[in-house]
Design a protein around this motif. Structure first.
Motif, mmCIF file in Angstrom:
data_model
loop_
_atom_site.group_PDB
_atom_site.id
_atom_site.type_symbol
_atom_site.label_atom_id
_atom_site.label_comp_id
_atom_site.label_asym_id
_atom_site.label_seq_id
_atom_site.Cartn_x
_atom_site.Cartn_y
_atom_site.Cartn_z
ATOM 1 N N SER A 10 0.779 -1.258 0.049
ATOM 2 C CA SER A 10 0.001 -0.129 0.131
ATOM 3 C C SER A 10 0.942 1.307 -0.209
ATOM 4 O O SER A 10 0.430 2.343 -0.103
ATOM 5 N N ILE A 11 2.249 1.116 0.389
ATOM 6 C CA ILE A 11 2.912 2.405 0.510
ATOM 7 C C ILE A 11 4.497 1.858 -0.081
ATOM 8 O O ILE A 11 4.785 0.932 0.302
ATOM 9 N N MET A 12 4.898 2.746 -0.729
ATOM 10 C CA MET A 12 6.230 2.454 -1.360
ATOM 11 C C MET A 12 6.671 3.782 -1.943
ATOM 12 O O MET A 12 6.195 4.764 -1.941
ATOM 13 N N GLY A 13 8.093 3.812 -2.568
ATOM 14 C CA GLY A 13 8.431 4.916 -3.041
ATOM 15 C C GLY A 13 9.754 4.575 -3.695
ATOM 16 O O GLY A 13 10.177 3.599 -3.766
ATOM 17 N N PHE A 14 10.575 5.833 -4.390
ATOM 18 C CA PHE A 14 11.744 5.787 -4.821
ATOM 19 C C PHE A 14 12.676 6.806 -4.478
ATOM 20 O O PHE A 14 11.966 7.859 -4.174
ATOM 21 N N ASN A 15 13.936 6.768 -4.371
ATOM 22 C CA ASN A 15 14.798 7.522 -3.494
ATOM 23 C C ASN A 15 15.664 8.410 -4.759
ATOM 24 O O ASN A 15 16.003 7.819 -5.696
ATOM 25 N N ASN A 16 15.521 9.479 -4.504
ATOM 26 C CA ASN A 16 16.581 10.432 -5.460
ATOM 27 C C ASN A 16 16.011 10.009 -7.077
ATOM 28 O O ASN A 16 16.842 9.814 -7.823
ATOM 29 N N ALA A 17 14.688 10.556 -7.246
ATOM 30 C CA ALA A 17 14.177 10.088 -8.496
ATOM 31 C C ALA A 17 13.126 11.003 -8.634
ATOM 32 O O ALA A 17 12.658 11.773 -8.107
ATOM 33 N N LYS A 18 12.342 10.857 -10.035
ATOM 34 C CA LYS A 18 11.193 11.605 -10.199
ATOM 35 C C LYS A 18 10.445 10.817 -11.077
ATOM 36 O O LYS A 18 10.801 9.457 -11.575
ATOM 37 N N VAL A 19 9.096 10.913 -11.322
ATOM 38 C CA VAL A 19 8.133 9.963 -11.513
ATOM 39 C C VAL A 19 8.263 9.713 -13.115
ATOM 40 O O VAL A 19 8.669 10.662 -14.110
ATOM 41 N N ASN A 20 7.874 8.263 -13.327
ATOM 42 C CA ASN A 20 7.676 8.040 -14.631
ATOM 43 C C ASN A 20 6.343 7.838 -15.056
ATOM 44 O O ASN A 20 5.728 7.055 -14.489
ATOM 45 N N LEU A 21 5.958 8.315 -16.107
ATOM 46 C CA LEU A 21 4.282 8.670 -16.080
ATOM 47 C C LEU A 21 3.937 7.402 -16.984
ATOM 48 O O LEU A 21 2.891 7.014 -16.880
ATOM 49 N N THR A 22 4.906 6.525 -17.618
ATOM 50 C CA THR A 22 4.448 5.608 -18.214
ATOM 51 C C THR A 22 3.891 4.413 -17.294
ATOM 52 O O THR A 22 3.093 3.603 -17.364
ATOM 53 N N SER A 23 4.819 4.330 -15.887
ATOM 54 C CA SER A 23 4.581 2.978 -15.133
ATOM 55 C C SER A 23 4.881 3.769 -13.790
ATOM 56 O O SER A 23 5.981 3.281 -13.132
ATOM 57 N N PRO A 24 4.296 4.758 -13.208
ATOM 58 C CA PRO A 24 4.578 5.404 -11.941
ATOM 59 C C PRO A 24 4.564 4.377 -10.586
ATOM 60 O O PRO A 24 5.273 4.890 -9.801
ATOM 61 N N LEU A 25 4.102 3.474 -10.685
ATOM 62 C CA LEU A 25 3.664 2.541 -9.607
ATOM 63 C C LEU A 25 5.238 1.426 -9.263
ATOM 64 O O LEU A 25 5.055 0.795 -8.389
ATOM 65 N N SER A 71 -7.590 7.201 -19.529
ATOM 66 C CA SER A 71 -6.894 5.848 -19.338
ATOM 67 C C SER A 71 -5.283 6.035 -19.403
ATOM 68 O O SER A 71 -4.666 5.377 -19.901
ATOM 69 N N ALA A 72 -5.135 7.133 -18.550
ATOM 70 C CA ALA A 72 -3.374 7.566 -18.377
ATOM 71 C C ALA A 72 -3.273 7.957 -17.516
ATOM 72 O O ALA A 72 -4.079 8.505 -16.618
#
Length: 338
Positions: free
Chosen positions: A92-107, A197-198
């Motif tokens: 239910s919770i997670m993240g990425f360190n020192n990064a920015k969002v990838n809109l193709t597959s952000p999760l 759907s994006a």
């Protein structure tokens, strides 16, 4: 004889008297302009400081609002045990360190941020939860009660049919990160838009140039799989970066570690427009607060790691802007397990 005094009474100013009067007048004007400039600059500084506080409150309220929802499941699924299955649902919770969002597959993935881009060193925070269903006597409705929202304020109108297997793990998500909006670093919200759907990103608060996240975990050792059946008193005993929670080459162990996150510590640095500061000095900011790592430690050393997490020690270029740090901790109130 009588004309002479009259002529003396009506004579004009001499050149010296005129110059003296102009000099005195110029001094008065300069003093007035200086006082106006100081007053105007003081007003600008006070107004910018007030705006920073308002922006900080709004950002904290939004993240805490979503944090309260994190891990929530519809009562139908919360009250029924999960059947044995080979499926390993996403945490239910997670993240990425020192990064920015990838809109193709952000999760599931992130994108590296160029060193020259605003927000360098900032993290990505992902929070997931389930929309609640309007329960009826027949439990056949797929209408949502619209109490659950994403970070953009959208509430889904429908939910998955609870009679289907996939419905148990049908979650909505809110992703927080730093992006650039109108040339300014901005706290962004990434959400799934069902109409297109994006995945879309929209600005939340402009002027957030540093966004740091630490995760309060229970019984997790950095980079190591947690032993099956390990005690879990639901109290965080350490705060780790996102990259420390993952287990290389083992997605199952990584997910299990993420499910032991009990709280989230957020640190941000917000900035004003240029020209708001009274002076330009080199400053060092600690997004996670001024707490010392030990009695003899330096300010901010408790959560700062300039080598592995450079954003936790933030030193921007002096540019005449006001800056403010914002630090808070969210304790997750919903069970993060399966």
């Amino acid at each position: 004889m009588s004309a002479t005094p009259h002529r003396r009474a009506i004579r004009g100013l001499t050149l010296i008297e005129l110059l003296v009067a102009m000099a005195v007048g110029l001094v008065v004007v300069l003093a007035a302009v200086s006082a106006l400039t100081v007053a105007r600059r003081g007003f600008t500084t006070v107004d910018a400081a007030s705006q920073l506080r308002d922006n900080g409150r709004f950002a904290a309220d939004m993240i805490q609002r979503i944090g309260v929802q994190t891990g929530y499941r519809d009562v139908f699924f919360a009250a029924t045990p999960r059947q044995p299955t080979t499926t390993d649902p996403a945490p239910s919770i997670m993240g990425f360190n020192n990064a920015k969002v990838n809109l193709t597959s952000p999760l599931t993935s992130s994108t590296a941020r160029p060193a020259t881009e605003a927000g360098t060193g900032s993290d990505v925070l992902i929070m997931r939860y389930q929309p609640a269903q309007i329960h009826t006597m027949t439990v056949s409705s797929t209408d949502a009660d619209k109490t659950m929202i994403d970070c953009a304020g959208n509430a889904p109108a429908t939910v998955a049919d609870i009679n289907t297997t996939a419905a148990r793990d049908a979650l909505m998500a809110s992703v927080f990160s730093i992006g650039v909006n109108q040339g300014e670093p901005t706290l962004m919200c990434t959400y799934y838009d069902s109409a297109t759907s994006a995945w879309l990103s929209s600005p939340i608060v402009q002027g957030v140039e540093n966004f740091q996240v630490l995760y309060g975990v229970d019984g997790v050792t950095a980079g190591t799989a947690t032993a099956a059946g390990a005690a879990s008193p639901n109290v965080p005993n350490a705060y780790l970066r996102a990259d420390q929670i993952g287990v290389s080459g083992n997605s199952t162990a990584t997910n299990a570690n993420w499910r032991r996150v009990r709280s989230v510590r957020i640190g941000m640095v917000l900035r004003s427009a240029k020209g708001a500061a009274q002076d330009s000095q080199t400053q060092t900011f600690y997004p996670f607060g001024p707490t010392k790592g030990s009695a003899t430690g330096t300010t901010g050393s408790a959560f700062a790691d300039a080598t592995n997490d450079p954003g936790t020690v933030f030193q921007p270029t002096p540019d005449g802007r006001l800056r403010q740090t914002l630090t808070f901790t969210i304790h997750l109130r919903n069970d993060q397990g399966l």
